[in-house]
Write an enzyme that holds these catalytic residues in place. Structure first.
Site, mmCIF file in Angstrom:
data_model
loop_
_atom_site.group_PDB
_atom_site.id
_atom_site.type_symbol
_atom_site.label_atom_id
_atom_site.label_comp_id
_atom_site.label_asym_id
_atom_site.label_seq_id
_atom_site.Cartn_x
_atom_site.Cartn_y
_atom_site.Cartn_z
ATOM 1 C CE LYS A 1 -3.683 -2.392 2.275
ATOM 2 N NZ LYS A 1 -4.315 -2.543 3.609
ATOM 3 C CG ASP B 1 -9.731 -0.351 4.343
ATOM 4 O OD1 ASP B 1 -9.546 -0.805 3.059
ATOM 5 O OD2 ASP B 1 -9.038 -0.493 5.144
ATOM 6 C CD GLN C 1 -3.618 -4.114 6.915
ATOM 7 O OE1 GLN C 1 -3.424 -3.058 6.188
ATOM 8 N NE2 GLN C 1 -4.123 -5.010 6.698
#
Ligand code: NAP
Length: 233
Positions: free
Chosen positions: A6, A73, A50
């Site tokens: 990422k 997300d 995460q």
């Protein structure tokens, strides 16, 4: 691996990125404080946590703390709800990446028998919803599904996200089916592989995604897309 990829993608797209790492004993308040601070920052447009988090942390509480407009997300309840009704700012990156792969490969979902194996909030459930929005006839399977093989064999489009190395074998796939492997697992030798037994299934499938190199890079591309969108909101 996810985080590094990422970061590299951000550099490639000229997006400034910051990484905050904590000790595994981190207190919930410390995470909430950081999210508050990032929510308020004018120079930060996207926030992602995460997962998974350590067991003592309430994952829901942490996700819910992210501003809806910076939730790149698409994990917050508000964004999940918007996906249900098909009126959204962000799509969750992995299912969105799968849809992009399908579209760019010239595959029409309309009227197709779509089977999603896995019902997690981040992959399986939103994936099923996106296939439904594209007019697929959708079945969701999970660990309690009876006669799984009979269901997967019906699929024109089979999306697998269960987290079990090489679980889907050729005898579970209809000839000519489109097989999309979301899994990121390790085989007996510790090598990265998917939930689908690529070597056997490629002989039956009409199209199949590899691991690595299939859905993973698409997930990251969709994250970049969401972040750029968030900056413009
Ligand atoms: P998860 O939260 O662990 O969910 C796994 C799902 O699979 C659950 O719904 C579970 O059913 C179902 N399942 C487990 N064993 C099964 C079986 N034998 N038969 C049928 N269904 C079964 O996993 P996830 O977060 O969705 O991730 C799934 C995989 O995708 C993992 O390998 C993960 O690393 C990978 N992943 C990849 C990306 C990417 O960018 N490529 C992104 C996210 C995840 P129950 O609900 O009944 O327990």
């Amino acid at each position: 691996m996810y985080v590094n990829n990422k970061k590299k993608a951000c550099e490639y797209c000229n997006i400034h990125s910051e990484e905050y790492t904590f000790d595994e004993n981190v207190k919930e308040e410390a995470l909430l404080e950081l999210i508050d601070c990032l929510n308020a920052s004018k120079s930060i447009h996207g926030i992602l946590v995460q997962l998974p988090l350590p067991k003592h942390i309430d994952e829901k509480k942490i996700i819910n703390a992210i501003s809806e407009k910076k939730d790149v997300d698409a994990f917050t309840p508000a964004n999940v709800g918007k996906i249900m009704i098909g009126d959204y700012d962000f799509l969750p990156c992995t299912p969105a990446g799968v849809m992009e792969l399908i579209k760019e490969s010239g595959i029409d979902v309309k009227g197709k028998e779509c089977v999603v194996v896995g019902r997690s909030n981040i992959v399986g459930k939103p994936q099923a919803m996106l296939l439904l929005h594209s007019h697929g006839t959708v079945t969701i399977c999970h660990s309690k599904t009876e006669n799984l093989k009979e269901v997967t064999k019906r699929a024109d489009i089979l999306v697998v996200a269960i987290g079990k190395a090489k679980f889907i074998t050729a005898d579970m796939v209809k000839k000519g089916a489109v097989v999309i492997d979301v899994g990121m697992d390790r085989d007996e030798e510790g090598k990265l592989c998917g939930d689908v037994d690529f070597e056997s299934v490629k002989g039956v499938a009409g199209a199949i995604t590899p691991v690595p190199g299939g859905v993973g890079p698409m997930t990251i591309a969709m994250l970049m897309k969401n972040t750029i969108k968030a900056a413009a909101l």
